[in-house]
Motif scaffolding. Structure first.
Motif, PDB file in Angstrom:
ATOM      1  N   LEU A  88       0.854  -1.184   0.000  1.00 56.71           N
ATOM      2  CA  LEU A  88       0.000   0.000   0.000  1.00 56.71           C
ATOM      3  C   LEU A  88       0.890   1.234   0.000  1.00 56.71           C
ATOM      4  CD1 LEU A  88      -2.723  -1.007   2.621  1.00 56.71           C
ATOM      5  CD2 LEU A  88      -2.670  -1.452   0.159  1.00 56.71           C
ATOM      6  N   ILE A  89       0.715   2.101  -1.001  1.00 54.47           N
ATOM      7  CA  ILE A  89       1.601   3.254  -1.163  1.00 54.47           C
ATOM      8  C   ILE A  89       0.782   4.514  -1.416  1.00 54.47           C
ATOM      9  CG2 ILE A  89       3.408   1.755  -2.119  1.00 54.47           C
ATOM     10  CD1 ILE A  89       2.809   3.026  -4.869  1.00 54.47           C
ATOM     11  N   ASP A  90       1.467   5.637  -1.443  1.00 56.98           N
ATOM     12  CA  ASP A  90       0.843   6.921  -1.737  1.00 56.98           C
ATOM     13  C   ASP A  90       0.662   7.053  -3.247  1.00 56.98           C
ATOM     14  OD1 ASP A  90       0.007   9.512  -2.009  1.00 56.98           O
ATOM     15  OD2 ASP A  90       1.794  10.430  -1.123  1.00 56.98           O
ATOM     16  N   MET A  91      -0.558   6.814  -3.710  1.00 53.55           N
ATOM     17  CA  MET A  91      -0.830   6.851  -5.148  1.00 53.55           C
ATOM     18  C   MET A  91      -1.016   8.261  -5.688  1.00 53.55           C
ATOM     19  SD  MET A  91      -0.814   3.949  -6.783  1.00 53.55           S
ATOM     20  CE  MET A  91      -0.799   2.182  -6.438  1.00 53.55           C
ATOM     21  N   THR A  92      -0.939   9.264  -4.815  1.00 55.91           N
ATOM     22  CA  THR A  92      -0.976  10.639  -5.322  1.00 55.91           C
ATOM     23  C   THR A  92       0.400  11.059  -5.822  1.00 55.91           C
ATOM     24  OG1 THR A  92      -0.438  11.690  -3.199  1.00 55.91           O
ATOM     25  CG2 THR A  92      -2.748  11.191  -3.624  1.00 55.91           C
ATOM     26  N   ASP A  93       1.409  10.250  -5.534  1.00 53.47           N
ATOM     27  CA  ASP A  93       2.800  10.552  -5.874  1.00 53.47           C
ATOM     28  C   ASP A  93       3.286   9.563  -6.928  1.00 53.47           C
ATOM     29  OD1 ASP A  93       5.482  11.126  -5.996  1.00 53.47           O
ATOM     30  OD2 ASP A  93       5.894  10.765  -3.868  1.00 53.47           O
ATOM     31  N   VAL A  94       3.403  10.019  -8.173  1.00 57.42           N
ATOM     32  CA  VAL A  94       3.824   9.120  -9.255  1.00 57.42           C
ATOM     33  C   VAL A  94       5.215   8.567  -8.986  1.00 57.42           C
ATOM     34  CG1 VAL A  94       4.271   8.937 -11.733  1.00 57.42           C
ATOM     35  CG2 VAL A  94       2.374  10.346 -10.913  1.00 57.42           C
ATOM     36  N   SER A  95       6.064   9.364  -8.359  1.00 57.15           N
ATOM     37  CA  SER A  95       7.417   8.880  -8.059  1.00 57.15           C
ATOM     38  C   SER A  95       7.398   7.733  -7.058  1.00 57.15           C
ATOM     39  CB  SER A  95       8.289  10.027  -7.535  1.00 57.15           C
ATOM     40  OG  SER A  95       7.822  10.498  -6.287  1.00 57.15           O
ATOM     41  N   ALA A  96       6.394   7.700  -6.180  1.00 66.02           N
ATOM     42  CA  ALA A  96       6.269   6.580  -5.241  1.00 66.02           C
ATOM     43  C   ALA A  96       5.950   5.292  -5.992  1.00 66.02           C
ATOM     44  CB  ALA A  96       5.193   6.871  -4.207  1.00 66.02           C
ATOM     45  N   VAL A  97       5.125   5.401  -7.020  1.00 63.48           N
ATOM     46  CA  VAL A  97       4.834   4.225  -7.859  1.00 63.48           C
ATOM     47  C   VAL A  97       6.114   3.762  -8.546  1.00 63.48           C
ATOM     48  CG1 VAL A  97       3.447   3.341  -9.769  1.00 63.48           C
ATOM     49  CG2 VAL A  97       2.476   5.050  -8.203  1.00 63.48           C
ATOM     50  N   GLU A  98       6.885   4.696  -9.054  1.00 63.56           N
ATOM     51  CA  GLU A  98       8.142   4.353  -9.723  1.00 63.56           C
ATOM     52  C   GLU A  98       9.110   3.654  -8.763  1.00 63.56           C
ATOM     53  OE1 GLU A  98       8.381   7.951 -13.046  1.00 63.56           O
ATOM     54  OE2 GLU A  98       9.175   8.279 -11.024  1.00 63.56           O
ATOM     55  N   ARG A  99       9.124   4.084  -7.504  1.00 59.34           N
ATOM     56  CA  ARG A  99      10.044   3.492  -6.526  1.00 59.34           C
ATOM     57  C   ARG A  99       9.615   2.095  -6.098  1.00 59.34           C
ATOM     58  NH1 ARG A  99       9.540   8.583  -4.214  1.00 59.34           N
ATOM     59  NH2 ARG A  99       8.276   7.737  -2.506  1.00 59.34           N
ATOM     60  N   HIS A 100       8.320   1.850  -6.023  1.00 64.16           N
ATOM     61  CA  HIS A 100       7.837   0.585  -5.462  1.00 64.16           C
ATOM     62  C   HIS A 100       7.513  -0.475  -6.508  1.00 64.16           C
ATOM     63  CE1 HIS A 100       7.231   3.185  -1.909  1.00 64.16           C
ATOM     64  NE2 HIS A 100       7.349   2.054  -1.228  1.00 64.16           N
ATOM     65  N   ILE A 101       7.350  -0.068  -7.757  1.00 65.87           N
ATOM     66  CA  ILE A 101       6.999  -1.048  -8.781  1.00 65.87           C
ATOM     67  C   ILE A 101       8.195  -1.950  -9.064  1.00 65.87           C
ATOM     68  CG2 ILE A 101       7.644   0.210 -10.906  1.00 65.87           C
ATOM     69  CD1 ILE A 101       4.727  -0.593 -11.884  1.00 65.87           C
ATOM     70  N   ARG A 102       7.900  -3.220  -9.308  1.00 65.89           N
ATOM     71  CA  ARG A 102       8.948  -4.211  -9.547  1.00 65.89           C
ATOM     72  C   ARG A 102       8.770  -4.777 -10.954  1.00 65.89           C
ATOM     73  NH1 ARG A 102       7.966  -7.893  -4.114  1.00 65.89           N
ATOM     74  NH2 ARG A 102       7.867  -6.171  -2.587  1.00 65.89           N
ATOM     75  N   PRO A 103       9.554  -4.304 -11.909  1.00 62.22           N
ATOM     76  CA  PRO A 103       9.406  -4.791 -13.283  1.00 62.22           C
ATOM     77  C   PRO A 103       9.478  -6.320 -13.338  1.00 62.22           C
ATOM     78  CG  PRO A 103      10.849  -2.893 -13.235  1.00 62.22           C
ATOM     79  CD  PRO A 103      10.585  -3.262 -11.797  1.00 62.22           C
ATOM     80  N   GLY A 104       8.485  -6.909 -13.994  1.00 55.17           N
ATOM     81  CA  GLY A 104       8.424  -8.365 -14.109  1.00 55.17           C
ATOM     82  C   GLY A 104       7.746  -9.049 -12.947  1.00 55.17           C
ATOM     83  N   GLU A 105       7.638  -8.382 -11.804  1.00 59.51           N
ATOM     84  CA  GLU A 105       6.987  -8.967 -10.630  1.00 59.51           C
ATOM     85  C   GLU A 105       5.645  -8.310 -10.321  1.00 59.51           C
ATOM     86  OE1 GLU A 105       9.402  -9.421  -7.103  1.00 59.51           O
ATOM     87  OE2 GLU A 105      11.240  -9.376  -8.311  1.00 59.51           O
ATOM     88  N   THR A 106       5.593  -6.989 -10.473  1.00 59.99           N
ATOM     89  CA  THR A 106       4.335  -6.281 -10.232  1.00 59.99           C
ATOM     90  C   THR A 106       3.393  -6.558 -11.399  1.00 59.99           C
ATOM     91  OG1 THR A 106       5.532  -4.525  -9.073  1.00 59.99           O
ATOM     92  CG2 THR A 106       3.266  -4.062  -9.750  1.00 59.99           C
ATOM     93  N   LYS A 107       2.268  -7.190 -11.086  1.00 64.40           N
ATOM     94  CA  LYS A 107       1.319  -7.557 -12.138  1.00 64.40           C
ATOM     95  C   LYS A 107       0.095  -6.649 -12.180  1.00 64.40           C
ATOM     96  CE  LYS A 107       3.803 -11.008 -13.485  1.00 64.40           C
ATOM     97  NZ  LYS A 107       4.530 -10.921 -14.776  1.00 64.40           N
ATOM     98  N   LEU A 108      -0.152  -5.937 -11.081  1.00 64.75           N
ATOM     99  CA  LEU A 108      -1.344  -5.090 -11.043  1.00 64.75           C
ATOM    100  C   LEU A 108      -1.064  -3.844 -10.214  1.00 64.75           C
ATOM    101  CD1 LEU A 108      -4.414  -4.693 -11.640  1.00 64.75           C
ATOM    102  CD2 LEU A 108      -4.847  -5.820  -9.436  1.00 64.75           C
ATOM    103  N   VAL A 109      -1.456  -2.694 -10.765  1.00 69.85           N
ATOM    104  CA  VAL A 109      -1.485  -1.439 -10.023  1.00 69.85           C
ATOM    105  C   VAL A 109      -2.956  -1.048  -9.904  1.00 69.85           C
ATOM    106  CG1 VAL A 109      -0.817   0.984  -9.966  1.00 69.85           C
ATOM    107  CG2 VAL A 109       0.784  -0.736 -10.851  1.00 69.85           C
ATOM    108  N   TRP A 110      -3.441  -1.016  -8.666  1.00 75.72           N
ATOM    109  CA  TRP A 110      -4.844  -0.705  -8.390  1.00 75.72           C
ATOM    110  C   TRP A 110      -4.943   0.743  -7.915  1.00 75.72           C
ATOM    111  CZ3 TRP A 110      -9.472  -3.383  -8.811  1.00 75.72           C
ATOM    112  CH2 TRP A 110     -10.572  -2.824  -8.147  1.00 75.72           C
TER     113      TRP A 110
END
Length: 382
Positions: free
Chosen positions: A126-148
C-alpha cells in the motif's frame, strides 16, 4: 460482447438505455429474465448463447452494453456487489504476483487485501498513489502484475494521476485497474487514460437510489487477464439477480441528472464550509486549494464528484455532534444516492483506519443546496 460505439451523447445513451426494450412485446422497458437454465438446440448447442444464469443472464446485457458505451470499453461484466467485482480482479492474478494499491482507499477492500488476498499468495504494497514517483520506486518490473488505483480516494478524496501511473505500470509490464465509483463514467473515463480495467460499485452512483447492491467491471480489451476475470465470475457465480439488474438499468437512465446535481451541491458546500471558522479543512478536489485539484482538472470533466469530507477544528467529539444533529443529512453508510448522507468515518472503519478522528464524510444528494448547507450549519456545536 464487443462494444460498438453509439453516435449519441452520454446523456442520450443513458436516457434511452441505448434503445434497450422488450423485443417480443415491444415494451419500452426490457423484460426481466428469471430463468436459471436454457433449452438446448437439437444439436445440443445453445442457439441463444445462454447456458446457465450463474454465468450470465439476458437481463445483464442492456446494463453491460450501456456501461461499455459510457467507458468506451471492449466488454463489461456485472457482479453481485462492488466488492465482488473488485476482488474478482485480484482473483485473476497468480500466487506470488506483486500488487500496488493505495494507502487511502475503500476500507473494506483495503482490509480484504491485507487479510485475505495475502493468504492466497499475493504480495500487497500500500503506497501513496498521489505521488507518481512513489509508484516508480515501489513497482517491480516483471513482478508487479497489477497497479490498483482509486480516484478520488475514499474518504480523503485524494487524486491519482491515471495517465502518468498507467505509463509507469505499462513500462514495468503491469496491468492497471481503477476504482472509479465516485468519479462515475460521466466525470472520468480511465480506459481512455491508459487503464486496462475500470471498476464500479454500481450500488452507488450508477444505481443512485440506495436499493440495489451490484458491481461492474469494464475492460479495455480481451486480454488473458480479462479472460481469467471472466472465468472467476462464471465459475464463482457472483452475479446479481435479474431483478437487481433491471432496477440498476432503471437507475442508470437518470444518472447524468443525478450526478450533475450532486456535483453542484458538493462544490457549493465545499466552498462555503472552507471559509467557516469551525472547520479545520474541507477535502474536495473541486477546491483550487486542494492538493489534487490540478490533476483532477485534467482527468475529470463536468464536475469533481458528489463526495467531500470535512474536518472539525474542535476534534472528534465535535464531528460526532454534527452527525448526531443533522436533520436532512441521514446518518448512514454508503454514497451516491439521491439522499444526502453523513457519517463519522473513523468510527466505521475502526482503529486501523487512516481516517482522521475529526473527519465527517458527506455524500451530497440532489436536495436543495441551500437547505443542505443550513442543515449542516445548525448542527455545528455552538
Amino acid at each position: 460482447m464487443t462494444h460498438k460505439s453509439s453516435p449519441y451523447s452520454a446523456a442520450t445513451a443513458l436516457a434511452q438505455a441505448l434503445g434497450a426494450h422488450d423485443h417480443e412485446s415491444q415494451g419500452v422497458v426490457p423484460a426481466i429474465h428469471i430463468a436459471t437454465t436454457y433449452i438446448r438446440g437439437a444439436d445440443n448447442s445453445y442457439p441463444t448463447g445462454n447456458v446457465y444464469s450463474r454465468a450470465d443472464n439476458p437481463s445483464y446485457k442492456p446494463v453491460e452494453a450501456l456501461l461499455c458505451e459510457l467507458e468506451q470499453g471492449h466488454e463489461a461484466l456485472l457482479f453481485s456487489s462492488g466488492m465482488a467485482a473488485a476482488t474478482a480482479v485480484f482473483q485473476g492474478l497468480q500466487p506470488g504476483d506483486h500488487v500496488l494499491a493505495p494507502q487511502v482507499m475503500y476500507w473494506a477492500l483495503r482490509n480484504w487485501l491485507l487479510n485475505y488476498a495475502t493468504r492466497w499468495g499475493l504480495v500487497i504494497d500500500l503506497i501513496d498513489m498521489t505521488d507518481v514517483s512513489a509508484v516508480e520506486r515501489h513497482i517491480r518490473p516483471g513482478e508487479t502484475k497489477l497497479v490498483w488505483l482509486e480516484t478520488p480516494g475514499n474518504p480523503l478524496w485524494t487524486i491519482s494521476d491515471i495517465a502518468a501511473i498507467a505509463q509507469v505500470a505499462k513500462a514495468a509490464g503491469a496491468w492497471v485497474a481503477v476504482d472509479s465509483t465516485c468519479a462515475t463514467p460521466l466525470l472520468t473515463q480511465p480506459l481512455k487514460l491508459g487503464a486496462d480495467i475500470v471498476m464500479h460499485s454500481a450500488t452507488k452512483y450508477l444505481n443512485g437510489h440506495s436499493d440495489v447492491i451490484a458491481g461492474a467491471l469494464v475492460s479495455a480489451d480481451d486480454s488473458e487477464f480479462w479472460q481469467r476475470i471472466r472465468a472467476v465470475r462464471s465459475q464463482g457465480g457472483a452475479v446479481p439477480s435479474p431483478h437487481d439488474a433491471s432496477t440498476l438499468l432503471r437507475g442508470m437512465r437518470t444518472m447524468h441528472l443525478r450526478v450533475r446535481e450532486a456535483c453542484t451541491n458538493a462544490q457549493f458546500i465545499a466552498e462555503q464550509l472552507s471559509q467557516h471558522p469551525a472547520v479545520l479543512a474541507v477535502l474536495y478536489p473541486g477546491l483550487a486549494s486542494d492538493p489534487g485539484h490540478s490533476v483532477a482538472k485534467q482527468q475529470m470533466h463536468g464536475g469533481f464528484g458528489g463526495m467531500l469530507s470535512i474536518r472539525m477544528r474542535a476534534g472528534e467529539q465535535a464531528a460526532i455532534h454534527v452527525a448526531a444533529h443533522t436533520k436532512l443529512w441521514k446518518r448512514a453508510t454508503s454514497l451516491g444516492g439521491v439522499e444526502s448522507l453523513i457519517e463519522h468515518r473513523a468510527s466505521v472503519e475502526g482503529p486501523s483506519s487512516p481516517c482522521p478522528a475529526d473527519l465527517l464524510r458527506l455524500s451530497a444528494g440532489i436536495e436543495d443546496k441551500d437547505e443542505l448547507l443550513a442543515d449542516l450549519l445548525q448542527a455545528f456545536p455552538s
